[in-house]
Design a protein around this motif. Structure first.
Motif, PDB file in Angstrom:
ATOM      1  N   TYR A 178       0.733  -1.209   0.025  1.00  0.00           N
ATOM      2  CA  TYR A 178       0.129  -0.024  -0.029  1.00  0.00           C
ATOM      3  C   TYR A 178       0.905   1.494   0.157  1.00  0.00           C
ATOM      4  CZ  TYR A 178      -3.722  -3.231   1.177  1.00  0.00           C
ATOM      5  OH  TYR A 178      -4.653  -4.137   1.058  1.00  0.00           O
ATOM      6  N   GLY A 179       1.997   1.251   0.116  1.00  0.00           N
ATOM      7  CA  GLY A 179       2.811   2.246   0.185  1.00  0.00           C
ATOM      8  C   GLY A 179       2.745   3.180   1.411  1.00  0.00           C
ATOM      9  N   PHE A 180       2.187   2.299   2.588  1.00  0.00           N
ATOM     10  CA  PHE A 180       2.257   3.030   3.850  1.00  0.00           C
ATOM     11  C   PHE A 180       3.540   3.498   4.379  1.00  0.00           C
ATOM     12  CE2 PHE A 180      -1.880   0.460   5.121  1.00  0.00           C
ATOM     13  CZ  PHE A 180      -2.703   1.084   4.469  1.00  0.00           C
ATOM     14  N   SER A 181       3.586   4.402   5.290  1.00  0.00           N
ATOM     15  CA  SER A 181       4.995   4.861   5.687  1.00  0.00           C
ATOM     16  C   SER A 181       4.871   5.068   7.253  1.00  0.00           C
ATOM     17  CB  SER A 181       5.198   6.003   5.161  1.00  0.00           C
ATOM     18  OG  SER A 181       4.449   7.256   5.331  1.00  0.00           O
ATOM     19  N   GLY A 182       5.640   5.822   7.806  1.00  0.00           N
ATOM     20  CA  GLY A 182       5.715   6.293   9.109  1.00  0.00           C
ATOM     21  C   GLY A 182       4.630   7.362   9.501  1.00  0.00           C
ATOM     22  N   GLU A 183       4.159   7.976   8.451  1.00  0.00           N
ATOM     23  CA  GLU A 183       3.077   8.964   8.824  1.00  0.00           C
ATOM     24  C   GLU A 183       1.585   8.413   8.751  1.00  0.00           C
ATOM     25  OE1 GLU A 183       5.751   9.933   6.441  1.00  0.00           O
ATOM     26  OE2 GLU A 183       6.606  10.495   8.360  1.00  0.00           O
ATOM     27  N   THR A 184       1.583   7.188   8.114  1.00  0.00           N
ATOM     28  CA  THR A 184       0.143   6.454   7.844  1.00  0.00           C
ATOM     29  C   THR A 184      -0.180   6.596   9.325  1.00  0.00           C
ATOM     30  OG1 THR A 184       1.228   5.259   5.965  1.00  0.00           O
ATOM     31  CG2 THR A 184      -0.946   4.563   7.144  1.00  0.00           C
ATOM     32  N   ASN A 185      -1.593   6.887   9.422  1.00  0.00           N
ATOM     33  CA  ASN A 185      -2.290   6.704  10.600  1.00  0.00           C
ATOM     34  C   ASN A 185      -2.770   5.300  10.896  1.00  0.00           C
ATOM     35  OD1 ASN A 185      -5.160   6.326  10.575  1.00  0.00           O
ATOM     36  ND2 ASN A 185      -5.254   8.352   9.208  1.00  0.00           N
ATOM     37  N   MET A 186      -2.830   4.639  12.223  1.00  0.00           N
ATOM     38  CA  MET A 186      -3.094   3.358  12.013  1.00  0.00           C
ATOM     39  C   MET A 186      -4.394   3.078  11.885  1.00  0.00           C
ATOM     40  SD  MET A 186      -0.413   1.912  12.882  1.00  0.00           S
ATOM     41  CE  MET A 186      -1.305   0.403  13.254  1.00  0.00           C
ATOM     42  N   GLY A 187      -5.355   3.848  12.130  1.00  0.00           N
ATOM     43  CA  GLY A 187      -6.756   3.380  11.602  1.00  0.00           C
ATOM     44  C   GLY A 187      -6.626   2.975  10.156  1.00  0.00           C
ATOM     45  N   HIS A 188      -6.366   4.262   9.245  1.00  0.00           N
ATOM     46  CA  HIS A 188      -6.090   3.807   8.056  1.00  0.00           C
ATOM     47  C   HIS A 188      -5.293   2.665   7.694  1.00  0.00           C
ATOM     48  CE1 HIS A 188      -5.563   5.764   3.662  1.00  0.00           C
ATOM     49  NE2 HIS A 188      -5.603   4.311   3.775  1.00  0.00           N
ATOM     50  N   ALA A 189      -4.383   2.094   8.562  1.00  0.00           N
ATOM     51  CA  ALA A 189      -3.478   1.112   8.303  1.00  0.00           C
ATOM     52  C   ALA A 189      -4.325  -0.049   8.405  1.00  0.00           C
ATOM     53  CB  ALA A 189      -2.206   1.288   9.003  1.00  0.00           C
ATOM     54  N   MET A 190      -5.389  -0.156   9.389  1.00  0.00           N
ATOM     55  CA  MET A 190      -6.038  -1.391   9.772  1.00  0.00           C
ATOM     56  C   MET A 190      -7.264  -1.553   8.688  1.00  0.00           C
ATOM     57  SD  MET A 190      -5.359  -3.025  12.349  1.00  0.00           S
ATOM     58  CE  MET A 190      -6.827  -4.053  12.689  1.00  0.00           C
ATOM     59  N   ALA A 191      -7.539  -0.319   7.912  1.00  0.00           N
ATOM     60  CA  ALA A 191      -8.655  -0.739   6.983  1.00  0.00           C
ATOM     61  C   ALA A 191      -8.590  -1.671   6.111  1.00  0.00           C
ATOM     62  CB  ALA A 191      -8.895   0.851   6.278  1.00  0.00           C
ATOM     63  N   PRO A 192      -7.322  -2.013   5.336  1.00  0.00           N
ATOM     64  CA  PRO A 192      -7.518  -3.245   4.658  1.00  0.00           C
ATOM     65  C   PRO A 192      -7.622  -4.618   5.322  1.00  0.00           C
ATOM     66  CG  PRO A 192      -5.119  -1.966   4.247  1.00  0.00           C
ATOM     67  CD  PRO A 192      -5.993  -1.323   5.487  1.00  0.00           C
ATOM     68  N   LEU A 193      -7.232  -4.368   6.498  1.00  0.00           N
ATOM     69  CA  LEU A 193      -7.546  -5.706   7.275  1.00  0.00           C
ATOM     70  C   LEU A 193      -8.981  -6.081   7.644  1.00  0.00           C
ATOM     71  CD1 LEU A 193      -4.445  -6.118   9.408  1.00  0.00           C
ATOM     72  CD2 LEU A 193      -4.915  -7.935   7.773  1.00  0.00           C
ATOM     73  N   VAL A 194      -9.474  -4.760   8.049  1.00  0.00           N
ATOM     74  CA  VAL A 194     -10.980  -4.763   8.099  1.00  0.00           C
ATOM     75  C   VAL A 194     -11.684  -5.306   6.851  1.00  0.00           C
ATOM     76  CG1 VAL A 194     -13.009  -3.579   8.542  1.00  0.00           C
ATOM     77  CG2 VAL A 194     -11.099  -3.261   9.973  1.00  0.00           C
ATOM     78  N   GLN A 195     -11.336  -4.940   5.615  1.00  0.00           N
ATOM     79  CA  GLN A 195     -11.854  -5.310   4.255  1.00  0.00           C
ATOM     80  C   GLN A 195     -11.456  -6.784   4.058  1.00  0.00           C
ATOM     81  OE1 GLN A 195     -11.623  -2.835   1.162  1.00  0.00           O
ATOM     82  NE2 GLN A 195     -12.127  -4.103  -0.323  1.00  0.00           N
ATOM     83  N   VAL A 196     -10.620  -7.298   4.640  1.00  0.00           N
ATOM     84  CA  VAL A 196     -10.160  -8.713   4.357  1.00  0.00           C
ATOM     85  C   VAL A 196     -11.129  -9.479   5.357  1.00  0.00           C
ATOM     86  CG1 VAL A 196      -8.500 -10.525   5.087  1.00  0.00           C
ATOM     87  CG2 VAL A 196      -7.687  -8.698   4.070  1.00  0.00           C
ATOM     88  N   GLY A 197     -11.556  -9.086   6.352  1.00  0.00           N
ATOM     89  CA  GLY A 197     -12.632  -9.716   7.298  1.00  0.00           C
ATOM     90  C   GLY A 197     -13.680  -9.601   6.601  1.00  0.00           C
ATOM     91  N   ASP A 198     -14.220  -8.579   6.051  1.00  0.00           N
ATOM     92  CA  ASP A 198     -15.591  -8.506   5.220  1.00  0.00           C
ATOM     93  C   ASP A 198     -15.553  -9.558   4.444  1.00  0.00           C
ATOM     94  OD1 ASP A 198     -16.450  -5.972   6.238  1.00  0.00           O
ATOM     95  OD2 ASP A 198     -15.337  -4.667   4.894  1.00  0.00           O
ATOM     96  N   ILE A 199     -14.442  -9.603   3.591  1.00  0.00           N
ATOM     97  CA  ILE A 199     -14.666 -10.511   2.490  1.00  0.00           C
ATOM     98  C   ILE A 199     -14.482 -11.988   3.013  1.00  0.00           C
ATOM     99  CG2 ILE A 199     -13.310 -11.618   0.502  1.00  0.00           C
ATOM    100  CD1 ILE A 199     -12.401  -8.706  -0.055  1.00  0.00           C
ATOM    101  N   LEU A 200     -13.749 -12.549   4.014  1.00  0.00           N
ATOM    102  CA  LEU A 200     -13.736 -13.866   4.527  1.00  0.00           C
ATOM    103  C   LEU A 200     -14.748 -14.303   5.508  1.00  0.00           C
ATOM    104  CD1 LEU A 200      -9.864 -14.287   4.558  1.00  0.00           C
ATOM    105  CD2 LEU A 200     -11.306 -14.949   2.927  1.00  0.00           C
ATOM    106  N   HIS A 201     -15.233 -13.155   6.302  1.00  0.00           N
ATOM    107  CA  HIS A 201     -16.222 -13.662   7.289  1.00  0.00           C
ATOM    108  C   HIS A 201     -17.646 -14.499   6.705  1.00  0.00           C
ATOM    109  CE1 HIS A 201     -19.352 -10.685   6.544  1.00  0.00           C
ATOM    110  NE2 HIS A 201     -20.087 -11.046   7.402  1.00  0.00           N
ATOM    111  N   VAL A 202     -17.836 -14.257   5.415  1.00  0.00           N
ATOM    112  CA  VAL A 202     -19.062 -14.952   5.041  1.00  0.00           C
ATOM    113  C   VAL A 202     -18.611 -16.543   4.818  1.00  0.00           C
ATOM    114  CG1 VAL A 202     -19.749 -12.921   3.812  1.00  0.00           C
ATOM    115  CG2 VAL A 202     -18.396 -14.681   2.455  1.00  0.00           C
ATOM    116  N   GLN A 203     -17.717 -16.822   5.233  1.00  0.00           N
ATOM    117  CA  GLN A 203     -17.129 -18.386   5.001  1.00  0.00           C
ATOM    118  C   GLN A 203     -16.891 -18.688   6.347  1.00  0.00           C
ATOM    119  OE1 GLN A 203     -14.588 -20.111   2.035  1.00  0.00           O
ATOM    120  NE2 GLN A 203     -13.962 -17.759   1.625  1.00  0.00           N
ATOM    121  N   LEU A 204     -17.611 -18.017   7.614  1.00  0.00           N
ATOM    122  CA  LEU A 204     -17.468 -18.599   8.896  1.00  0.00           C
ATOM    123  C   LEU A 204     -18.868 -19.375   8.903  1.00  0.00           C
ATOM    124  CD1 LEU A 204     -16.428 -15.381  10.834  1.00  0.00           C
ATOM    125  CD2 LEU A 204     -15.109 -17.384  10.404  1.00  0.00           C
TER     126      LEU A 204
END
Ligand code: TRP
Length: 475
Positions: A178-204
């Motif tokens: 993602y080109g994240f860097s030292g300036e990236t805020n952590m909320g933003h940094a978590m957003a992709p993982l939340v999206q991964v959660g969106d996509i995969l949770h339907v297989q729980l």
């Protein structure tokens, strides 16, 4: 030469995207149409037939499920940060089509993402979703009783997955993707993982369990898709390798982390108490259980077991068997071994609509898009003002013809307004042949259609009001 009204000016860019990122060309339009004819299923919508959906990853598995009538799901999401417009409609058109083919439908309201990446409050995001996006989803034809819409902020399973799968990826990889860097805020940094959660949770298990899933998105979302597919694979307990000539090798992964191994052994000990506390027996027992419950269950025979290597080799397996085996193993992992058992989700990519003014279509610039909530008169006016491929003078246009490939009105015909292929070809031929000026073309093919579309949507939103509240589920 053949006139191809569906080729786009930007096709070379999409080609490059495919080549550079390993996205496959989407060539299921014809096959879906053929299936529709054979089975009496609804035909694919124009955007699927016309190459607007141009790329895919892993769609073969989904197509197989459609063909066989097996369970499968579609999940996509939108950030409720501006008015819903024709560009967003593209995604919902695909979801509606998949619903008509029998998919379980999930749509996420990405309020957490809107909050951390765009600074909207969760309350504001909810307001926009409830007053604009959701009513339009139903007005566009999604079936309220068969569509699960949820808010990212409310679904614990999604957020839990973000944390749990976060263990399996480090910061360097996030930087690289993602080109994240030292300036990236952590909320933003978590957003992709939340999206991964969106996509995969339907297989729980509580959301339907392991099954093929397709995620229709714009190509800008591809990094999330790659991350999701990698993480799905990373959670698997067995790996599967198809080696042409040698068949399929199923291997117990030896890079499991300690917690996973302990959980595995505990799960196994509960089912086979006689093995508890006998180290070394676990591999054998796991392979035997997989053989019985996954391989034999799908009809595999002549499977060779190699305990020291932790492998099962199925020589006669075909390429299609690999999907069945993957799914059978995923189910086995999820049930017997208490693992996640996620099969890698598929994705499709559609072209972006350009702005009516010729540049980018933007939610925050009303003149660049037609919003689904625009009144008919305003929608017609915007379309009338759209940049075209017309010539400087009427005389020139009659002589040279217009360049429909540069016309933003024509683009709305292709994507939304002229579903009939013959009629679209007619508009294209008359336009490029100089037999019609741009104003005339918009009056015939564009304005009545857009007025009808937004008018129908307004009616549809009214009709959907009561369905609305009943559909949104938090857990
Ligand atoms: N990131 C998407 C966007 O920018 C929204 C989204 C969130 C999404 N979760 C998703 C899309 C899951 C597809 C699948 O619009």
């Amino acid at each position: 030469m053949r006139i191809d009204p569906w080729s786009s000016q930007q096709s070379t860019d999409y080609q490059r995207l495919r080549d550079e990122f390993g996205i496959a060309a989407f060539d299921y339009g014809e096959r879906l149409a053929a299936l529709a004819r054979q089975r009496g299923l609804p035909p694919p919508p124009p955007i699927v037939r016309r190459g607007i959906v141009f790329g895919e990853r892993g769609f073969d598995r989904v197509f197989g499920a459609i063909e066989r009538g097996d369970p499968w799901a579609v999940l996509t999401g939108l950030m409720p940060s501006g008015p819903m417009h024709l560009g967003h409609k593209l995604v919902i058109d695909q979801v509606r089509y998949y619903q008509s083919l029998g998919a379980d439908v999930f749509i996420v309201v990405a309020d957490v993402e809107a909050h951390v990446t765009r600074g909207l409050t969760l309350e504001r995001a909810r307001e926009i979703a409830m007053s604009d996006y959701l009513p339009n989803y139903f007005a566009l034809g999604l079936k309220p009783d068969r569509t699960q819409i949820y808010f990212q902020s409310e679904r614990a399973a999604v957020k839990d997955l973000a944390w749990k799968l976060g263990r399996r990826i480090n910061w360097s990889t996030m930087e690289a993707i993602y080109g994240f860097s030292g300036e990236t805020n952590m909320g933003h940094a978590m957003a992709p993982l939340v999206q991964v959660g969106d996509i995969l949770h339907v297989q729980l298990p509580e959301y339907g369990g392991p099954r093929p899933v397709v995620v229709p998105v714009g190509v800008d979302q591809d990094p999330h898709i790659r991350l999701t597919r990698d993480l799905a694979q990373a959670t698997r307990i067995f790996s599967i390798n198809h080696e042409p000539g040698k068949g399929v090798v199923v291997a117990l992964k030896d890079n499991q982390d300690k917690a996973t191994v302990e959980r595995l052994h505990a799960a196994l000990a509960r089912r086979r108490p006689e093995l508890a506390g006998k180290p070394g027996h676990e591999t054998k027992a796991l392979l035997e259980a997989a053989l019985r419950e996954a391989l034999h269950a799908i009809g595999a025979s002549d499977v060779e077991k190699n305990v020291p290597y932790g492998t099962l080799t199925w020589k006669a397996a075909s390429a299609r068997d690999v999907y069945d085996l993957d799914l059978a193993l995923a189910k086995f992992e999820a049930s017997a071994l208490e693992g996640f058992g996620f099969v890698a989700p598929a994705s499709t990519y559609h072209r972006f609509m350009q702005g009516l003014t010729g540049g980018k279509m933007s939610s925050s610039k009303p003149e660049t898009h037609i919003a689904l909530n625009d009144p008919p008169a305003l929608a017609e006016k915007k379309l009338a003002g759209a940049v075209t491929g017309g010539r400087a003078t009427a005389e020139e246009q009659r002589r040279l013809g217009a360049d429909c490939g540069k016309c933003m009105a024509y683009e709305t015909y292709v994507y939304h307004l002229v579903p009939d292929d013959d009629r679209l070809a007619e508009a294209f031929e008359k336009g490029t042949g100089g037999k019609m000026l741009c104003g005339e073309c918009k009056s015939i093919y564009g304005k009545p259609a857009i007025a009808k579309l937004v008018g129908d949507l307004a009616d549809g939103r009214k009709a959907a009001e009561s369905a609305l509240k009943a559909t949104v589920r938090s857990e």
